[in-house]
Design a protein around this motif. Structure first.
Motif, PDB file in Angstrom:
ATOM      1  N   ALA A  26      21.543 -10.928  74.320  1.00 40.16           N
ATOM      2  CA  ALA A  26      22.734 -10.773  73.484  1.00 40.16           C
ATOM      3  C   ALA A  26      22.950  -9.308  73.121  1.00 40.16           C
ATOM      4  O   ALA A  26      24.086  -8.810  73.137  1.00 40.16           O
ATOM      5  N   PHE A  27      21.880  -8.598  72.818  1.00 37.09           N
ATOM      6  CA  PHE A  27      22.005  -7.191  72.459  1.00 37.09           C
ATOM      7  C   PHE A  27      22.397  -6.355  73.675  1.00 37.09           C
ATOM      8  O   PHE A  27      23.100  -5.354  73.548  1.00 37.09           O
ATOM      9  N   GLY A  28      21.975  -6.772  74.869  1.00 37.54           N
ATOM     10  CA  GLY A  28      22.373  -6.086  76.092  1.00 37.54           C
ATOM     11  C   GLY A  28      23.886  -6.065  76.251  1.00 37.54           C
ATOM     12  O   GLY A  28      24.461  -5.073  76.706  1.00 37.54           O
ATOM     13  N   ASN A  36      30.321   0.993  78.310  1.00 35.31           N
ATOM     14  CA  ASN A  36      31.460   0.850  79.220  1.00 35.31           C
ATOM     15  C   ASN A  36      32.810   1.034  78.551  1.00 35.31           C
ATOM     16  O   ASN A  36      33.749   1.519  79.189  1.00 35.31           O
ATOM     17  N   LYS A  37      32.927   0.665  77.294  1.00 35.15           N
ATOM     18  CA  LYS A  37      34.241   0.688  76.634  1.00 35.15           C
ATOM     19  C   LYS A  37      34.422   1.828  75.640  1.00 35.15           C
ATOM     20  O   LYS A  37      35.535   2.083  75.204  1.00 35.15           O
ATOM     21  N   VAL A  38      33.324   2.503  75.268  1.00 35.41           N
ATOM     22  CA  VAL A  38      33.443   3.611  74.313  1.00 35.41           C
ATOM     23  C   VAL A  38      32.970   4.919  74.934  1.00 35.41           C
ATOM     24  O   VAL A  38      33.739   5.886  75.004  1.00 35.41           O
ATOM     25  N   LEU A  39      31.732   4.948  75.389  1.00 36.76           N
ATOM     26  CA  LEU A  39      31.170   6.215  75.861  1.00 36.76           C
ATOM     27  C   LEU A  39      31.706   6.643  77.222  1.00 36.76           C
ATOM     28  O   LEU A  39      32.045   7.824  77.408  1.00 36.76           O
ATOM     29  N   MET A  40      31.796   5.730  78.188  1.00 34.54           N
ATOM     30  CA  MET A  40      32.291   6.116  79.513  1.00 34.54           C
ATOM     31  C   MET A  40      33.763   6.518  79.494  1.00 34.54           C
ATOM     32  O   MET A  40      34.141   7.486  80.157  1.00 34.54           O
ATOM     33  N   LEU A  78      21.160   7.896  80.518  1.00 31.25           N
ATOM     34  CA  LEU A  78      21.102   8.748  79.328  1.00 31.25           C
ATOM     35  C   LEU A  78      22.010   8.222  78.218  1.00 31.25           C
ATOM     36  O   LEU A  78      21.630   8.238  77.035  1.00 31.25           O
ATOM     37  N   LEU A  79      23.202   7.740  78.579  1.00 31.31           N
ATOM     38  CA  LEU A  79      24.108   7.190  77.572  1.00 31.31           C
ATOM     39  C   LEU A  79      23.536   5.918  76.940  1.00 31.31           C
ATOM     40  O   LEU A  79      23.605   5.732  75.719  1.00 31.31           O
ATOM     41  N   ILE A  80      22.965   5.045  77.754  1.00 29.75           N
ATOM     42  CA  ILE A  80      22.367   3.812  77.225  1.00 29.75           C
ATOM     43  C   ILE A  80      21.175   4.147  76.340  1.00 29.75           C
ATOM     44  O   ILE A  80      21.012   3.589  75.248  1.00 29.75           O
ATOM     45  N   SER A  81      20.335   5.085  76.792  1.00 31.20           N
ATOM     46  CA  SER A  81      19.172   5.487  75.988  1.00 31.20           C
ATOM     47  C   SER A  81      19.613   6.084  74.658  1.00 31.20           C
ATOM     48  O   SER A  81      19.038   5.773  73.608  1.00 31.20           O
ATOM     49  N   ALA A  82      20.617   6.942  74.686  1.00 26.80           N
ATOM     50  CA  ALA A  82      21.119   7.553  73.447  1.00 26.80           C
ATOM     51  C   ALA A  82      21.718   6.495  72.531  1.00 26.80           C
ATOM     52  O   ALA A  82      21.492   6.514  71.310  1.00 26.80           O
ATOM     53  N   ALA A  83      22.463   5.562  73.100  1.00 27.62           N
ATOM     54  CA  ALA A  83      23.064   4.502  72.284  1.00 27.62           C
ATOM     55  C   ALA A  83      21.985   3.670  71.604  1.00 27.62           C
ATOM     56  O   ALA A  83      22.075   3.387  70.398  1.00 27.62           O
ATOM     57  N   ILE A  84      20.968   3.283  72.344  1.00 29.78           N
ATOM     58  CA  ILE A  84      19.895   2.483  71.748  1.00 29.78           C
ATOM     59  C   ILE A  84      19.160   3.282  70.680  1.00 29.78           C
ATOM     60  O   ILE A  84      18.859   2.770  69.599  1.00 29.78           O
TER      61      ILE A  84
END
Length: 134
Positions: A26-28, A36-40, A78-84
């Motif tokens: 769920a967190f994924g 996908n909808k904010v950072l990219m 890097l974006l996923i790591s930073a977000a987490i």
């Protein structure tokens, strides 16, 4: 046979793992939506493209070598790591630190008291053996 299966399923580790997988899935979806909808789209607004797949394409003997795909994967990682880190890890660490301060828990004392008793016993044995050889 059924009793053994029931005992296996009722172990805390199996239930904890099942809950972790469900919550992780769920967190994924939350992390995927954030990336996908904010950072990219933010990256696309700055760079002009939502990914780098077409960047640095080289053709060698009829084979396409796409360095851009690797670059896109690195940027996504890097974006996923930073977000987490900034959305989950950092706030959780701050909450734990505030709770510990409120409760008066000193992390250094807690780490020392959490030492494995077997390690403490082995340390005592080692020290006793050192004294005996002197």
């Amino acid at each position: 046979m059924l009793t053994g299966f029931k005992n296996f399923i009722m172990k805390g580790n199996v239930v904890d793992l099942a809950v972790a997988v469900v919550i992780g899935t769920a967190f994924g979806a939350v992390v995927t939506a954030l990336v996908n909808k904010v950072l990219m789209p933010f990256v696309a607004a700055i760079v002009g493209s939502p990914n780098f797949d077409s960047f640095a394409k080289v053709e060698l003997n009829g084979n396409a070598i796409e360095f851009g795909v690797l670059l896109t994967a690195i940027v996504n990682f890097l974006l996923i790591s930073a977000a987490i880190y900034f959305v989950v890890v950092m706030p959780m660490n701050l909450m734990i630190e505030r709770r510990n301060r409120r409760l008066g828990i000193n992390q250094d004392v807690k780490k020392e008291s959490a030492e494995d008793p077997q390690i403490a016993l082995l340390t005592e044995i080692r020290d006793a053996l050192k004294e005996r050889t002197r």
